[in-house]
Design a protein around this motif. Structure first.
Motif, PDB file in Angstrom:
ATOM      1  N   ALA A   1       0.837  -1.205   0.000  1.00 56.08           N
ATOM      2  CA  ALA A   1       0.000   0.000   0.000  1.00 56.08           C
ATOM      3  C   ALA A   1       0.871   1.254   0.000  1.00 56.08           C
ATOM      4  O   ALA A   1       2.033   1.211   0.430  1.00 56.08           O
ATOM      5  CB  ALA A   1      -0.919  -0.020   1.225  1.00 56.08           C
ATOM      6  N   PRO A   2       0.328   2.374  -0.475  1.00 58.82           N
ATOM      7  CA  PRO A   2       1.099   3.617  -0.509  1.00 58.82           C
ATOM      8  C   PRO A   2       1.726   3.944   0.850  1.00 58.82           C
ATOM      9  O   PRO A   2       1.044   3.961   1.879  1.00 58.82           O
ATOM     10  CB  PRO A   2       0.065   4.678  -0.898  1.00 58.82           C
ATOM     11  N   GLY A   3       3.045   4.142   0.848  1.00 59.42           N
ATOM     12  CA  GLY A   3       3.771   4.516   2.059  1.00 59.42           C
ATOM     13  C   GLY A   3       3.866   3.438   3.117  1.00 59.42           C
ATOM     14  O   GLY A   3       4.320   3.707   4.231  1.00 59.42           O
ATOM     15  N   LYS A   4       3.463   2.218   2.814  1.00 59.09           N
ATOM     16  CA  LYS A   4       3.451   1.126   3.806  1.00 59.09           C
ATOM     17  C   LYS A   4       4.541   0.098   3.503  1.00 59.09           C
ATOM     18  O   LYS A   4       5.236   0.168   2.498  1.00 59.09           O
ATOM     19  CB  LYS A   4       2.079   0.440   3.833  1.00 59.09           C
ATOM     20  N   ALA A   5       4.630  -0.911   4.381  1.00 56.30           N
ATOM     21  CA  ALA A   5       5.662  -1.937   4.258  1.00 56.30           C
ATOM     22  C   ALA A   5       5.063  -3.320   4.463  1.00 56.30           C
ATOM     23  O   ALA A   5       3.984  -3.474   5.024  1.00 56.30           O
ATOM     24  CB  ALA A   5       6.754  -1.695   5.298  1.00 56.30           C
ATOM     25  N   SER A   6       5.800  -4.309   4.024  1.00 59.55           N
ATOM     26  CA  SER A   6       5.443  -5.702   4.297  1.00 59.55           C
ATOM     27  C   SER A   6       5.804  -6.005   5.748  1.00 59.55           C
ATOM     28  O   SER A   6       6.336  -5.154   6.465  1.00 59.55           O
ATOM     29  CB  SER A   6       6.248  -6.636   3.379  1.00 59.55           C
ATOM     30  N   GLY A   7       5.553  -7.234   6.152  1.00 57.64           N
ATOM     31  CA  GLY A   7       6.084  -7.693   7.427  1.00 57.64           C
ATOM     32  C   GLY A   7       7.571  -7.967   7.271  1.00 57.64           C
ATOM     33  O   GLY A   7       8.145  -7.821   6.185  1.00 57.64           O
ATOM     34  N   LYS A   8       8.193  -8.373   8.350  1.00 57.93           N
ATOM     35  CA  LYS A   8       9.609  -8.746   8.323  1.00 57.93           C
ATOM     36  C   LYS A   8       9.676 -10.244   8.565  1.00 57.93           C
ATOM     37  O   LYS A   8       9.088 -10.751   9.518  1.00 57.93           O
ATOM     38  CB  LYS A   8      10.363  -7.981   9.417  1.00 57.93           C
ATOM     39  N   HIS A   9      10.373 -10.958   7.676  1.00 55.46           N
ATOM     40  CA  HIS A   9      10.486 -12.404   7.825  1.00 55.46           C
ATOM     41  C   HIS A   9      11.813 -12.903   7.287  1.00 55.46           C
ATOM     42  O   HIS A   9      12.578 -12.154   6.687  1.00 55.46           O
ATOM     43  CB  HIS A   9       9.302 -13.107   7.135  1.00 55.46           C
ATOM     44  N   ARG A  10      12.048 -14.186   7.520  1.00 54.87           N
ATOM     45  CA  ARG A  10      13.242 -14.839   6.976  1.00 54.87           C
ATOM     46  C   ARG A  10      12.911 -16.311   6.713  1.00 54.87           C
ATOM     47  O   ARG A  10      12.021 -16.887   7.332  1.00 54.87           O
ATOM     48  CB  ARG A  10      14.435 -14.712   7.921  1.00 54.87           C
ATOM     49  N   HIS A  11      13.634 -16.882   5.760  1.00 55.05           N
ATOM     50  CA  HIS A  11      13.473 -18.287   5.405  1.00 55.05           C
ATOM     51  C   HIS A  11      14.784 -18.782   4.850  1.00 55.05           C
ATOM     52  O   HIS A  11      15.597 -17.997   4.349  1.00 55.05           O
ATOM     53  CB  HIS A  11      12.339 -18.478   4.389  1.00 55.05           C
ATOM     54  N   LEU A  12      14.997 -20.083   4.944  1.00 52.15           N
ATOM     55  CA  LEU A  12      16.288 -20.642   4.564  1.00 52.15           C
ATOM     56  C   LEU A  12      16.536 -20.613   3.066  1.00 52.15           C
ATOM     57  O   LEU A  12      17.672 -20.607   2.629  1.00 52.15           O
ATOM     58  CB  LEU A  12      16.436 -22.058   5.113  1.00 52.15           C
ATOM     59  N   SER A  13      15.484 -20.580   2.270  1.00 52.17           N
ATOM     60  CA  SER A  13      15.701 -20.494   0.823  1.00 52.17           C
ATOM     61  C   SER A  13      15.963 -19.041   0.427  1.00 52.17           C
ATOM     62  O   SER A  13      15.492 -18.115   1.068  1.00 52.17           O
ATOM     63  CB  SER A  13      14.482 -21.018   0.067  1.00 52.17           C
ATOM     64  N   GLU A  14      16.725 -18.884  -0.642  1.00 56.66           N
ATOM     65  CA  GLU A  14      16.916 -17.536  -1.154  1.00 56.66           C
ATOM     66  C   GLU A  14      15.616 -17.068  -1.792  1.00 56.66           C
ATOM     67  O   GLU A  14      14.737 -17.876  -2.072  1.00 56.66           O
ATOM     68  CB  GLU A  14      18.081 -17.490  -2.145  1.00 56.66           C
ATOM     69  N   GLU A  15      15.506 -15.768  -2.002  1.00 55.09           N
ATOM     70  CA  GLU A  15      14.296 -15.194  -2.585  1.00 55.09           C
ATOM     71  C   GLU A  15      14.715 -14.189  -3.642  1.00 55.09           C
ATOM     72  O   GLU A  15      15.753 -13.531  -3.508  1.00 55.09           O
ATOM     73  CB  GLU A  15      13.490 -14.496  -1.489  1.00 55.09           C
ATOM     74  N   VAL A  16      13.925 -14.090  -4.687  1.00 53.83           N
ATOM     75  CA  VAL A  16      14.103 -13.045  -5.695  1.00 53.83           C
ATOM     76  C   VAL A  16      12.749 -12.390  -5.910  1.00 53.83           C
ATOM     77  O   VAL A  16      11.706 -13.015  -5.693  1.00 53.83           O
ATOM     78  CB  VAL A  16      14.661 -13.588  -7.032  1.00 53.83           C
ATOM     79  N   PHE A  17      12.770 -11.116  -6.285  1.00 56.35           N
ATOM     80  CA  PHE A  17      11.518 -10.494  -6.686  1.00 56.35           C
ATOM     81  C   PHE A  17      11.749  -9.511  -7.811  1.00 56.35           C
ATOM     82  O   PHE A  17      12.837  -8.976  -7.996  1.00 56.35           O
ATOM     83  CB  PHE A  17      10.753  -9.877  -5.507  1.00 56.35           C
ATOM     84  N   TYR A  18      10.685  -9.325  -8.591  1.00 52.92           N
ATOM     85  CA  TYR A  18      10.667  -8.414  -9.728  1.00 52.92           C
ATOM     86  C   TYR A  18       9.643  -7.331  -9.419  1.00 52.92           C
ATOM     87  O   TYR A  18       8.533  -7.627  -8.968  1.00 52.92           O
ATOM     88  CB  TYR A  18      10.274  -9.173 -11.005  1.00 52.92           C
ATOM     89  N   VAL A  19      10.028  -6.084  -9.656  1.00 54.39           N
ATOM     90  CA  VAL A  19       9.143  -4.954  -9.368  1.00 54.39           C
ATOM     91  C   VAL A  19       8.258  -4.689 -10.591  1.00 54.39           C
ATOM     92  O   VAL A  19       8.731  -4.247 -11.626  1.00 54.39           O
ATOM     93  CB  VAL A  19       9.945  -3.689  -8.991  1.00 54.39           C
ATOM     94  N   VAL A  20       6.968  -4.991 -10.440  1.00 53.56           N
ATOM     95  CA  VAL A  20       5.995  -4.800 -11.514  1.00 53.56           C
ATOM     96  C   VAL A  20       5.584  -3.336 -11.596  1.00 53.56           C
ATOM     97  O   VAL A  20       5.445  -2.767 -12.681  1.00 53.56           O
ATOM     98  CB  VAL A  20       4.740  -5.679 -11.280  1.00 53.56           C
ATOM     99  N   GLU A  21       5.401  -2.725 -10.435  1.00 54.48           N
ATOM    100  CA  GLU A  21       4.872  -1.359 -10.379  1.00 54.48           C
ATOM    101  C   GLU A  21       5.367  -0.691  -9.101  1.00 54.48           C
ATOM    102  O   GLU A  21       5.407  -1.317  -8.045  1.00 54.48           O
ATOM    103  CB  GLU A  21       3.343  -1.439 -10.378  1.00 54.48           C
ATOM    104  N   GLY A  22       5.723   0.587  -9.210  1.00 54.01           N
ATOM    105  CA  GLY A  22       6.069   1.363  -8.034  1.00 54.01           C
ATOM    106  C   GLY A  22       7.561   1.442  -7.774  1.00 54.01           C
ATOM    107  O   GLY A  22       8.391   0.991  -8.560  1.00 54.01           O
ATOM    108  N   SER A  23       7.877   2.038  -6.629  1.00 58.88           N
ATOM    109  CA  SER A  23       9.269   2.167  -6.208  1.00 58.88           C
ATOM    110  C   SER A  23       9.317   2.102  -4.692  1.00 58.88           C
ATOM    111  O   SER A  23       8.353   2.426  -4.004  1.00 58.88           O
ATOM    112  CB  SER A  23       9.874   3.482  -6.713  1.00 58.88           C
ATOM    113  N   GLY A  24      10.452   1.669  -4.208  1.00 61.18           N
ATOM    114  CA  GLY A  24      10.604   1.542  -2.767  1.00 61.18           C
ATOM    115  C   GLY A  24      11.995   1.080  -2.419  1.00 61.18           C
ATOM    116  O   GLY A  24      12.955   1.306  -3.164  1.00 61.18           O
ATOM    117  N   TYR A  25      12.088   0.399  -1.307  1.00 60.01           N
ATOM    118  CA  TYR A  25      13.383  -0.115  -0.876  1.00 60.01           C
ATOM    119  C   TYR A  25      13.164  -1.332   0.014  1.00 60.01           C
ATOM    120  O   TYR A  25      12.081  -1.576   0.517  1.00 60.01           O
ATOM    121  CB  TYR A  25      14.186   0.965  -0.156  1.00 60.01           C
TER     122      TYR A  25
END
Length: 185
Positions: A82-106
């Motif tokens: 959501a605008p100006g919001k964040a996901s939760g914080k998590h971790r998992h043993l597998s690596e993760e990749v993501f592709y940004v479809v829309e928007g900008s952030g960090y």
């Protein structure tokens, strides 16, 4: 030529123990898997991709092991930030990749330090690394790195496609932890 095998070892190898059918059962299970596999989804329509209000935020499952698809190694979902919001914080043993479809952030990543002398010991960096991203970017998250996604835009939603491997789970590494929930979830 004389044998180097101790006859006592040979006797122990042939000793009376419980009998099993593991191999034969594995053959039957593989045959059944192949039959079931033929009936699994090869194409997943958008209408078949369920939404979930998860502790990590709002996600739309593209592929999940519970969706009866032919994909057996990956979980893939679209995450809505959501605008100006964040996901939760998590971790998992597998690596993760993501592709940004829309928007900008960090992203904030807390890398793991690992040691294994007598037992496995994990410790995470106290100061995270920051990685900025925008539409069209690809982001890599190392194994067991605690991470959180942030939408920098206060007016527009960001969407990312997240890919995780589930192949490590049956190997005994189903280590997945939600450290903090997304706001409102």
């Amino acid at each position: 030529m004389s044998s180097v095998v101790d006859p006592r070892e040979r006797d122990r190898a042939h000793a009376q123990v419980n009998k099993v059918d593991f191999y034969a059962e594995a053959l039957k299970a593989s045959e059944q898997f192949r039959k079931d596999y033929d009936g699994r989804l090869n194409v997943v329509k958008s209408s078949q991709m369920p939404l979930e209000r998860s502790p990590d935020g709002l996600i739309k499952w593209i592929i999940n092991e519970k969706m009866d698809t032919k994909e057996c190694c990956l979980d893939i979902y679209m995450q809505f930030l959501a605008p100006g919001k964040a996901s939760g914080k998590h971790r998992h043993l597998s690596e993760e990749v993501f592709y940004v479809v829309e928007g900008s952030g960090y992203d904030l990543h807390w890398d793991v330090k690992f040691d294994c002398h007598d037992k496995m010991e994990f410790e995470w960096e106290t100061e995270p690394q920051k990685f900025e991203w925008t539409q069209g970017d690809f982001v890599y998250i190392p194994p067991y790195c605690a991470h959180k996604h942030f939408n920098s835009d206060a007016k527009n939603e960001a969407r990312i496609i997240v890919v995780n491997s589930r192949i490590v789970k049956p190997m005994g590494f189903d280590w997945f932890e939600q450290i903090e929930n997304a706001e409102g979830f």
